[in-house]
Design a protein around this motif. Structure first.
Motif, PDB file in Angstrom:
ATOM      1  N   SER A   1      -6.128  13.730  -6.558  1.00  0.00           N
ATOM      2  CA  SER A   1      -5.215  13.125  -7.593  1.00  0.00           C
ATOM      3  C   SER A   1      -4.734  11.763  -7.097  1.00  0.00           C
ATOM      4  N   VAL A   2      -4.550  11.077  -8.155  1.00  0.00           N
ATOM      5  CA  VAL A   2      -3.652   9.748  -7.777  1.00  0.00           C
ATOM      6  C   VAL A   2      -2.535   9.692  -6.794  1.00  0.00           C
ATOM      7  N   GLN A   3      -1.673  10.846  -6.887  1.00  0.00           N
ATOM      8  CA  GLN A   3      -0.428  11.018  -5.820  1.00  0.00           C
ATOM      9  C   GLN A   3      -0.995  11.263  -4.451  1.00  0.00           C
ATOM     10  N   GLU A   4      -1.934  12.126  -4.504  1.00  0.00           N
ATOM     11  CA  GLU A   4      -2.656  12.373  -3.195  1.00  0.00           C
ATOM     12  C   GLU A   4      -3.074  11.342  -2.517  1.00  0.00           C
ATOM     13  N   VAL A   5      -3.782  10.461  -3.116  1.00  0.00           N
ATOM     14  CA  VAL A   5      -4.394   9.234  -2.516  1.00  0.00           C
ATOM     15  C   VAL A   5      -2.996   8.244  -2.090  1.00  0.00           C
ATOM     16  N   ILE A   6      -2.064   8.281  -3.061  1.00  0.00           N
ATOM     17  CA  ILE A   6      -0.946   7.413  -2.512  1.00  0.00           C
ATOM     18  C   ILE A   6      -0.261   8.012  -1.130  1.00  0.00           C
ATOM     19  N   ASP A   7      -0.194   9.273  -1.245  1.00  0.00           N
ATOM     20  CA  ASP A   7       0.401   9.779  -0.055  1.00  0.00           C
ATOM     21  C   ASP A   7      -0.335   9.717   1.253  1.00  0.00           C
ATOM     22  N   TYR A   8      -1.744   9.723   0.979  1.00  0.00           N
ATOM     23  CA  TYR A   8      -2.677   9.671   2.099  1.00  0.00           C
ATOM     24  C   TYR A   8      -2.333   8.163   2.701  1.00  0.00           C
ATOM     25  N   VAL A   9      -2.443   7.186   1.899  1.00  0.00           N
ATOM     26  CA  VAL A   9      -2.234   5.821   2.217  1.00  0.00           C
ATOM     27  C   VAL A   9      -1.040   5.442   2.853  1.00  0.00           C
ATOM     28  N   ILE A  10       0.282   6.010   2.387  1.00  0.00           N
ATOM     29  CA  ILE A  10       1.486   5.620   2.884  1.00  0.00           C
ATOM     30  C   ILE A  10       1.648   6.744   4.195  1.00  0.00           C
ATOM     31  N   ASP A  11       1.376   7.434   4.036  1.00  0.00           N
ATOM     32  CA  ASP A  11       1.678   8.444   5.582  1.00  0.00           C
ATOM     33  C   ASP A  11       0.615   7.995   6.657  1.00  0.00           C
ATOM     34  N   THR A  12      -0.520   7.636   6.369  1.00  0.00           N
ATOM     35  CA  THR A  12      -1.638   6.989   7.585  1.00  0.00           C
ATOM     36  C   THR A  12      -0.818   5.726   8.065  1.00  0.00           C
ATOM     37  N   ILE A  13      -0.541   4.850   7.289  1.00  0.00           N
ATOM     38  CA  ILE A  13       0.233   3.670   7.712  1.00  0.00           C
ATOM     39  C   ILE A  13       1.579   3.913   8.287  1.00  0.00           C
ATOM     40  N   ASN A  14       2.399   4.466   7.746  1.00  0.00           N
ATOM     41  CA  ASN A  14       3.569   4.863   8.331  1.00  0.00           C
ATOM     42  C   ASN A  14       3.558   5.492   9.739  1.00  0.00           C
ATOM     43  N   ALA A  15       2.547   6.279   9.935  1.00  0.00           N
ATOM     44  CA  ALA A  15       2.156   7.118  11.132  1.00  0.00           C
ATOM     45  C   ALA A  15       2.406   6.016  12.465  1.00  0.00           C
ATOM     46  N   ASP A  16       1.951   4.560  12.196  1.00  0.00           N
ATOM     47  CA  ASP A  16       1.905   3.888  13.264  1.00  0.00           C
ATOM     48  C   ASP A  16       3.662   3.118  13.294  1.00  0.00           C
ATOM     49  N   PRO A  17       4.251   3.358  14.367  1.00  0.00           N
ATOM     50  CA  PRO A  17       5.418   2.666  14.536  1.00  0.00           C
ATOM     51  C   PRO A  17       5.908   1.387  14.389  1.00  0.00           C
ATOM     52  N   VAL A  18       4.856   0.398  14.387  1.00  0.00           N
ATOM     53  CA  VAL A  18       4.966  -0.757  14.166  1.00  0.00           C
ATOM     54  C   VAL A  18       4.807  -1.303  12.667  1.00  0.00           C
ATOM     55  N   MET A  19       4.558  -0.184  11.806  1.00  0.00           N
ATOM     56  CA  MET A  19       4.222  -0.639  10.206  1.00  0.00           C
ATOM     57  C   MET A  19       5.077   0.086   9.620  1.00  0.00           C
ATOM     58  N   ARG A  20       5.537  -0.280   8.438  1.00  0.00           N
ATOM     59  CA  ARG A  20       6.405   0.421   7.500  1.00  0.00           C
ATOM     60  C   ARG A  20       5.964  -0.111   6.071  1.00  0.00           C
ATOM     61  N   VAL A  21       5.493   0.957   5.273  1.00  0.00           N
ATOM     62  CA  VAL A  21       5.045   0.805   3.973  1.00  0.00           C
ATOM     63  C   VAL A  21       6.329   0.241   2.943  1.00  0.00           C
ATOM     64  N   GLU A  22       6.270  -0.648   2.411  1.00  0.00           N
ATOM     65  CA  GLU A  22       7.446  -1.133   1.307  1.00  0.00           C
ATOM     66  C   GLU A  22       6.994  -0.196   0.082  1.00  0.00           C
ATOM     67  N   TYR A  23       5.876  -0.279  -0.461  1.00  0.00           N
ATOM     68  CA  TYR A  23       5.239   0.113  -1.643  1.00  0.00           C
ATOM     69  C   TYR A  23       3.833   0.364  -1.682  1.00  0.00           C
ATOM     70  N   TYR A  24       3.247   1.529  -2.047  1.00  0.00           N
ATOM     71  CA  TYR A  24       1.740   1.380  -2.362  1.00  0.00           C
ATOM     72  C   TYR A  24       1.803   2.162  -3.934  1.00  0.00           C
ATOM     73  N   GLU A  25       1.350   1.241  -4.807  1.00  0.00           N
ATOM     74  CA  GLU A  25       1.090   1.776  -6.258  1.00  0.00           C
ATOM     75  C   GLU A  25      -0.279   1.716  -6.768  1.00  0.00           C
ATOM     76  N   ILE A  26      -0.841   2.540  -7.410  1.00  0.00           N
ATOM     77  CA  ILE A  26      -2.273   2.470  -8.093  1.00  0.00           C
ATOM     78  C   ILE A  26      -1.914   2.245  -9.367  1.00  0.00           C
ATOM     79  N   VAL A  27      -2.292   1.101  -9.735  1.00  0.00           N
ATOM     80  CA  VAL A  27      -1.733   0.648 -11.302  1.00  0.00           C
ATOM     81  C   VAL A  27      -3.164   0.275 -12.049  1.00  0.00           C
ATOM     82  N   ASP A  28      -3.064   0.004 -13.301  1.00  0.00           N
ATOM     83  CA  ASP A  28      -4.010  -0.459 -14.466  1.00  0.00           C
ATOM     84  C   ASP A  28      -4.027  -1.904 -14.212  1.00  0.00           C
TER      85      ASP A  28
END
Length: 279
Positions: free
Chosen positions: A217-244
């Motif tokens: 699902s769209v939400q599962e893909v969003i969660d995957y991207v945010i969780d993967t990047i945030n797992a690195d302590p140097v990185m912090r996702v401000e937002y990830y959105e899938i849009v038209d």
């Protein structure tokens, strides 16, 4: 190549070019040029008789004073890159030249400018519309070139051109990347060596996420991207959105649009990086 600081002087040069039926292409930049910008210039030179590049750090699109102050300014270096690239005119005005008095215009582009960057950087797109419209009125180009890294910005500029009825064709050009995938950006020079090593995680994760769509699902893909990047302590996702990709409205299901685009902003240390990917 001529370096011009005044609106009057540039208009005079370009009026002469137009009298000779020359087609004018334009690449607006904030300087600190890299190969991404040069790819726009290359296309502009190829598709037009005259290439104009503006170098101007526009104060009205910064809602963070520190960001404005630390934005790199490298005009001499920029000109040294632009001349061999085939640029004819560099327009490098002062803030006083572009804003002899405050620009009080406010624009309403609806959802296109209200979400994502628009929601997190109040006034940013209004400032973009102010300066790009001013530059279009000065240069009066037939074609203008923008990089797709600033995906939402292109949608805003298209809406502005339509709203103000400015006769210019907006050309979107593909993102240029380093060998390790990091999208070229003037802000990359502010990354520490460690951060620079970590930053390609953004593009790598976006690319990997396309393997899951549309099975997940769209939400599962969003969660995957945010969780993967945030797992690195140097990185912090401000937002990830899938849009038209046309309206910039968030989608809930892949069937909501024929043009799904994932747009991300990540803080790598204190440096704010943006990227996007088409699904």
């Amino acid at each position: 190549m001529k370096i011009v600081n005044s609106i009057k002087e540039l208009k005079s040069y370009l009026a002469e070019e137009k009298r000779n039926n020359k087609q004018i292409g334009f690449v607006p930049t904030m300087g600190a040029l890299h190969n991404g910008h040069l790819s726009l210039v290359e296309r502009c030179v190829k598709e037009n008789d005259v290439c104009v590049v503006s170098v101007f750090v526009n104060p009205t699109q910064f809602n963070d004073k520190h960001d404005l102050e630390t934005y790199p300014r490298t005009l001499d270096q920029d000109c040294a890159l632009l001349e061999p690239a085939g640029c004819d005119y560099v327009f490098a005005p002062s803030a006083e030249e572009m804003y002899p008095e405050p620009d009080t215009r406010t624009f309403d582009f609806g959802t296109v400018s209200a979400v994502m960057e628009g929601a997190r950087r109040p006034g940013h797109f209004n400032g973009v519309a102010q300066i790009v419209s001013k530059l279009f009125y000065v240069v009066e180009p037939d074609n203008a070139y923008f990089g797709e890294k600033d995906f939402q910005q292109i949608a805003v500029i298209r809406a502005m051109v339509k709203q103000l009825d400015i006769p210019v064709k907006i050309n979107a050009c593909p993102i240029l990347r380093e060998a390790d995938g990091l999208a070229l950006s003037s802000r990359n020079v502010r990354l520490t060596p460690e951060q620079r090593q970590k930053a390609p995680l953004i593009a790598r994760t976006l690319k990997e996420s396309t393997n899951f769509a549309p099975e997940k699902s769209v939400q599962e893909v969003i969660d995957y991207v945010i969780d993967t990047i945030n797992a690195d302590p140097v990185m912090r996702v401000e937002y990830y959105e899938i849009v038209d990709g046309y309206t910039m409205e968030s989608i809930r299901n892949w069937s909501d649009t024929t043009y799904p685009v994932g747009c991300i902003t990540v803080y790598c240390g204190e440096v704010r990086l943006i990227d996007n990917i088409k699904y």
